[in-house]
Scaffold this active site. Structure first.
Site: not given
Ligand SMILES: NC(=O)c1ccc[n+]([C@@H]2O[C@H](COP(=O)([O-])OP(=O)(O)OC[C@H]3O[C@@H](n4cnc5c(N)ncnc54)[C@H](O)[C@@H]3O)[C@@H](O)[C@H]2O)c1
Length: 261
Positions: A154, A158
């Protein structure tokens, strides 16, 4: 260069829930017509129904370029144009770095990062041809700061979305197209439903931000688009953390790890 939301047609991915749903509502409240898309078609239909004639729904998995092409076709058939694309669908895998398997990495990269790449391939040619429009990419404060150590796929995707968006702004702004990067801190949504957990949970480390409701974030997104803001944060504390991080990364990491046994 700011777009006229009152006459705009927006496409939002992952809009059947949470931040995407709230942004779809906030765009519609400002007069936009919205193609509400989600992996779960039923969710997309519910949100489109909430918007009335301003909404139309499509089941769309951002890991499928064909699904995204079909969404563009629907937007053109139904509303005649596309002005605003919000790449918002995102998933999480949580666990220690040594326990998150390659397949989980591949899934998170495929949805979070390559979902944005596929959308660019499908929607940018039309935006460039019309010489106007706006792209919003949903990243996270975990894409700006290093606290997401227990969710590396993640965190990595991101960060990639922040970098991709910033570079895209350099390319698209001179061509009349705005770019925003939404970096929310905590937001109360259904995201926990789709977290894949691996290994033993680790205690949090790093800044703790207040949790906002999704509706407030939807408003921040719509206002950010109208003001042609690149960085849309949901917690002012994140701006303070960013300043400290930017001033001295070594000192910042030392502060975050000083209690390490
Ligand atoms: N909630 C938070 O605290 C938070 C913080 C920072 C960033 N974000 C980001 O905000 C975005 C939206 O998350 P949310 O919190 O609203 O979560 P959510 O789970 O409430 O909504 C996400 C939606 O995306 C859909 N989705 C999942 N996989 C998809 C796919 N392959 N194709 C299309 N749609 C798909 C889900 O069905 C769901 O309806 C994500 O990118 C997330 O990483 C959320």
């Amino acid at each position: 260069m700011s777009i006229d939301l009152h006459h705009a047609v927006a496409v939002v991915t992952g809009a059947g829930s949470g931040i995407g749903r709230a942004a779809a509502h906030a765009f519609a409240r400002r007069g936009a017509r919205v193609v509400v898309t989600d992996l779960i078609g039923e969710r997309a239909r519910t949100v489109a129904d909430e918007l009335g004639p301003r909404g139309v729904a499509a089941a769309c998995d951002v890991t499928s370029v064909d699904d995204l092409r079909a969404v563009r076709g629907l937007a053109l058939d139904h509303f005649g144009r596309v002005d605003l694309v919000m790449n918002n669908a995102g998933v999480l895998a949580v666990g220690p770095a040594e326990d998150i398997p390659l397949e989980a990495w591949q899934r998170v990269v495929d949805v979070n990062l390559l979902g944005v790449v596929r959308s660019n391939l499908v929607f940018l040619p039309g935006l460039l041809e019309q010489g106007s429009g706006h792209v919003v990419n949903t990243a996270s404060t975990a894409g700006l700061l290093p606290y997401g150590f227990d969710r590396l796929p993640y965190t990595a995707t991101k960060h990639a979305i922040v970098g991709l968006s910033e570079a895209l702004a350099l390319y698209l702004r001179p061509r009349g197209i705005g770019v925003s990067c939404l970096c929310p801190a905590g937001v109360a949504t259904n995201i926990v439903e789709q977290i894949a957990f691996y290994g033993k949970p680790a205690p949090p480390r790093g800044p703790a931000f207040p949790v906002l409701d999704a509706e407030s974030v939807g408003e921040l997104v719509a206002d950010g688009v109208l003001r042609d803001r690149f960085l849309i944060l949901t917690a002012p504390q994140a701006a303070d953390e960013l300043r400290e991080h930017g001033a001295d990364i070594d000192a910042y990491l030392s502060r975050l790890t000083k209690d390490t046994p």
